[in-house]
Design a protein around this motif. Structure first.
Motif, PDB file in Angstrom:
ATOM      1  N   PRO A 137       7.131 -18.296 -41.470  1.00 21.75           N
ATOM      2  CA  PRO A 137       6.768 -19.147 -42.610  1.00 21.75           C
ATOM      3  C   PRO A 137       5.370 -19.727 -42.421  1.00 21.75           C
ATOM      4  N   MET A 138       4.750 -20.076 -43.527  1.00 27.04           N
ATOM      5  CA  MET A 138       3.437 -20.711 -43.488  1.00 27.04           C
ATOM      6  C   MET A 138       3.378 -21.769 -44.576  1.00 27.04           C
ATOM      7  N   THR A 139       2.573 -22.798 -44.364  1.00 27.35           N
ATOM      8  CA  THR A 139       2.384 -23.800 -45.405  1.00 27.35           C
ATOM      9  C   THR A 139       1.456 -23.242 -46.479  1.00 27.35           C
ATOM     10  N   THR A 140       1.490 -23.859 -47.650  1.00 24.65           N
ATOM     11  CA  THR A 140       0.609 -23.413 -48.731  1.00 24.65           C
ATOM     12  C   THR A 140      -0.860 -23.518 -48.319  1.00 24.65           C
ATOM     13  N   GLN A 141      -1.197 -24.540 -47.523  1.00 25.21           N
ATOM     14  CA  GLN A 141      -2.580 -24.689 -47.076  1.00 25.21           C
ATOM     15  C   GLN A 141      -2.956 -23.591 -46.093  1.00 25.21           C
ATOM     16  N   GLN A 142      -2.041 -23.241 -45.178  1.00 27.03           N
ATOM     17  CA  GLN A 142      -2.311 -22.164 -44.231  1.00 27.03           C
ATOM     18  C   GLN A 142      -2.521 -20.835 -44.960  1.00 27.03           C
ATOM     19  N   ILE A 143      -1.688 -20.578 -45.963  1.00 23.86           N
ATOM     20  CA  ILE A 143      -1.815 -19.336 -46.731  1.00 23.86           C
ATOM     21  C   ILE A 143      -3.161 -19.289 -47.440  1.00 23.86           C
ATOM     22  N   ALA A 144      -3.529 -20.397 -48.082  1.00 19.41           N
ATOM     23  CA  ALA A 144      -4.813 -20.447 -48.785  1.00 19.41           C
ATOM     24  C   ALA A 144      -5.972 -20.208 -47.821  1.00 19.41           C
ATOM     25  N   ASP A 145      -5.918 -20.850 -46.644  1.00 19.67           N
ATOM     26  CA  ASP A 145      -6.993 -20.686 -45.659  1.00 19.67           C
ATOM     27  C   ASP A 145      -7.116 -19.234 -45.203  1.00 19.67           C
ATOM     28  N   GLU A 146      -5.973 -18.587 -44.930  1.00 19.37           N
ATOM     29  CA  GLU A 146      -6.000 -17.204 -44.450  1.00 19.37           C
ATOM     30  C   GLU A 146      -6.505 -16.241 -45.525  1.00 19.37           C
ATOM     31  N   LEU A 147      -6.060 -16.438 -46.760  1.00 18.23           N
ATOM     32  CA  LEU A 147      -6.497 -15.547 -47.838  1.00 18.23           C
ATOM     33  C   LEU A 147      -7.981 -15.737 -48.151  1.00 18.23           C
ATOM     34  N   ASN A 148      -8.473 -16.946 -47.977  1.00 18.31           N
ATOM     35  CA  ASN A 148      -9.914 -17.168 -48.164  1.00 18.31           C
ATOM     36  C   ASN A 148     -10.726 -16.462 -47.079  1.00 18.31           C
ATOM     37  N   LYS A 149     -10.115 -16.285 -45.896  1.00 16.34           N
ATOM     38  CA  LYS A 149     -10.813 -15.599 -44.805  1.00 16.34           C
ATOM     39  C   LYS A 149     -10.718 -14.081 -44.924  1.00 16.34           C
ATOM     40  N   ASN A 150      -9.505 -13.575 -45.220  1.00 15.94           N
ATOM     41  CA  ASN A 150      -9.353 -12.114 -45.212  1.00 15.94           C
ATOM     42  C   ASN A 150      -9.747 -11.443 -46.533  1.00 15.94           C
ATOM     43  N   LYS A 151      -9.903 -12.248 -47.598  1.00 18.11           N
ATOM     44  CA  LYS A 151     -10.404 -11.739 -48.888  1.00 18.11           C
ATOM     45  C   LYS A 151      -9.483 -10.699 -49.534  1.00 18.11           C
ATOM     46  N   TRP A 152      -8.189 -10.734 -49.203  1.00 16.94           N
ATOM     47  CA  TRP A 152      -7.266  -9.801 -49.851  1.00 16.94           C
ATOM     48  C   TRP A 152      -7.175 -10.069 -51.348  1.00 16.94           C
ATOM     49  N   TYR A 153      -7.371 -11.324 -51.710  1.00 17.91           N
ATOM     50  CA  TYR A 153      -7.389 -11.686 -53.128  1.00 17.91           C
ATOM     51  C   TYR A 153      -8.586 -12.593 -53.352  1.00 17.91           C
ATOM     52  N   GLN A 154      -9.356 -12.291 -54.377  1.00 19.87           N
ATOM     53  CA  GLN A 154     -10.514 -13.108 -54.706  1.00 19.87           C
ATOM     54  C   GLN A 154     -10.473 -13.501 -56.174  1.00 19.87           C
ATOM     55  N   LYS A 155     -10.726 -14.769 -56.435  1.00 20.69           N
ATOM     56  CA  LYS A 155     -10.713 -15.273 -57.801  1.00 20.69           C
ATOM     57  C   LYS A 155     -11.931 -14.756 -58.567  1.00 20.69           C
ATOM     58  N   LYS A 156     -11.753 -14.588 -59.860  1.00 16.71           N
ATOM     59  CA  LYS A 156     -12.819 -14.025 -60.685  1.00 16.71           C
ATOM     60  C   LYS A 156     -14.067 -14.898 -60.690  1.00 16.71           C
ATOM     61  N   ASP A 157     -13.874 -16.229 -60.578  1.00 16.97           N
ATOM     62  CA  ASP A 157     -15.044 -17.114 -60.628  1.00 16.97           C
ATOM     63  C   ASP A 157     -15.698 -17.293 -59.260  1.00 16.97           C
ATOM     64  N   GLY A 158     -15.130 -16.654 -58.226  1.00 17.21           N
ATOM     65  CA  GLY A 158     -15.727 -16.715 -56.901  1.00 17.21           C
ATOM     66  C   GLY A 158     -15.385 -17.948 -56.094  1.00 17.21           C
ATOM     67  N   SER A 159     -14.619 -18.880 -56.673  1.00 10.59           N
ATOM     68  CA  SER A 159     -14.267 -20.101 -55.948  1.00 10.59           C
ATOM     69  C   SER A 159     -13.130 -19.825 -54.967  1.00 10.59           C
ATOM     70  N   THR A 160     -12.916 -20.761 -54.047  1.00  7.38           N
ATOM     71  CA  THR A 160     -11.903 -20.569 -53.015  1.00  7.38           C
ATOM     72  C   THR A 160     -10.499 -20.815 -53.559  1.00  7.38           C
ATOM     73  N   ILE A 161      -9.520 -20.184 -52.932  1.00  7.75           N
ATOM     74  CA  ILE A 161      -8.116 -20.380 -53.279  1.00  7.75           C
ATOM     75  C   ILE A 161      -7.672 -21.733 -52.731  1.00  7.75           C
ATOM     76  N   GLN A 162      -6.934 -22.490 -53.544  1.00 11.73           N
ATOM     77  CA  GLN A 162      -6.456 -23.805 -53.141  1.00 11.73           C
ATOM     78  C   GLN A 162      -4.942 -23.766 -52.908  1.00 11.73           C
ATOM     79  N   ALA A 163      -4.446 -24.734 -52.129  1.00 10.55           N
ATOM     80  CA  ALA A 163      -3.018 -24.775 -51.798  1.00 10.55           C
ATOM     81  C   ALA A 163      -2.153 -24.877 -53.045  1.00 10.55           C
ATOM     82  N   PHE A 164      -2.595 -25.658 -54.039  1.00  8.38           N
ATOM     83  CA  PHE A 164      -1.779 -25.821 -55.236  1.00  8.38           C
ATOM     84  C   PHE A 164      -1.635 -24.509 -56.001  1.00  8.38           C
ATOM     85  N   GLN A 165      -2.635 -23.611 -55.868  1.00  6.40           N
ATOM     86  CA  GLN A 165      -2.545 -22.318 -56.541  1.00  6.40           C
ATOM     87  C   GLN A 165      -1.509 -21.419 -55.871  1.00  6.40           C
ATOM     88  N   ILE A 166      -1.374 -21.563 -54.558  1.00  5.81           N
ATOM     89  CA  ILE A 166      -0.321 -20.828 -53.850  1.00  5.81           C
ATOM     90  C   ILE A 166       1.040 -21.296 -54.348  1.00  5.81           C
TER      91      ILE A 166
END
Length: 254
Positions: free
Chosen positions: A17-46
């Protein structure tokens, strides 16, 4: 790859398991998903995304796990404090946020409406999650109960006294947590909520913005009592605790 696919891949790869913040941090690093506007993924979006895929994900507070994965019930390790990184934010970037499902049941007689969850609440996946928000302390005081220690107990306290909570906005753009920053909101289907809750008698507005948004999108119905309540937000410093409790007790008067 969509956001929910990236979350699923990450949880399967880590096997825990991972927290929503941990998931957001990892996805921002590995770039598996990138938002169209280029901004970082936030925990609330997870949080907002996983609740749309209840057949894949489950959640305990802010911790997310895969359904059916043997290791999912173990406690997630404490995340290391991430190194601060400066990001360039595009001028036209948005801060899209979504609300939670309502807390209510068929006995609900009082509905307290906020605007939408603040950033701390979205991070935790809990209504009124900011430690300085006075909502839960007010509810425990006006019902003559001790302040519950867990979120589960807080929800039980609400239902015991036939109180439900929800927010006006289903989703909106908001930078930060101030009501004044809410833009481009889309309302929840409150008419449907009212129609389905036959025992509903009182609707209370947690703050001025909540009442303003309600009147912007909905008509007040005969047979219901509507009550303005001072905001429980930490930003509302103009009223002391005894007086705010006195005004909140109006939800119990006929």
């Amino acid at each position: 790859m969509t956001l929910h696919q990236a979350i699923e891949k990450l949880l399967r790869q880590t096997g825990r398991p991972m927290t929503t913040q941990q998931i957001a941090d990892e996805l921002n690093k590995n770039k598996w998903y990138q938002k169209k506007d280029g901004s970082t993924i936030q925990a609330f979006q997870i949080y907002g995304r996983i609740r749309n895929y209840a057949d894949i994900f489950d959640r305990d507070g802010s911790t997310v796990f895969l359904i059916g994965q043997p290791t999912t019930k173990t406690k997630a390790p404490t995340a290391k404090k991430p190194t601060a990184i400066k990001h360039l934010v595009k001028v036209n970037s948005t801060y899209s946020k979504a609300s939670f499902d309502p807390i209510s049941n068929s006995d609900t007689a009082i509905l307290i409406l906020g605007t939408m969850p603040g950033d701390k609440s979205l991070e935790l996946g809990e209504y009124y999650g900011h430690p300085r928000n006075r909502f839960w302390k007010i509810i425990s005081t006006i019902t003559n109960n001790e302040l519950p220690l867990t979120y589960s107990d807080k929800k039980e306290l609400l239902l015991k006294f036939k109180i439900g909570i929800w927010d006006i906005a289903h989703k909106a753009n908001r930078k930060g947590s101030l009501d004044s920053a809410i833009e481009d909101e889309e309302p929840n289907d409150l008419d449907d909520f009212i129609a389905r809750h036959k025992n509903l008698k009182v609707i209370g507005f947690n703050g001025t913005k909540s009442e303003t948004l309600f009147d912007k999108y909905f008509d007040r119905k005969s047979g219901l009592k509507y009550v303005y309540l001072p905001s429980t937000s930490p930003a509302n410093t103009g009223i002391d605790f005894d007086n705010i409790c006195k005004l909140w007790r109006q939800i119990f008067t006929k």
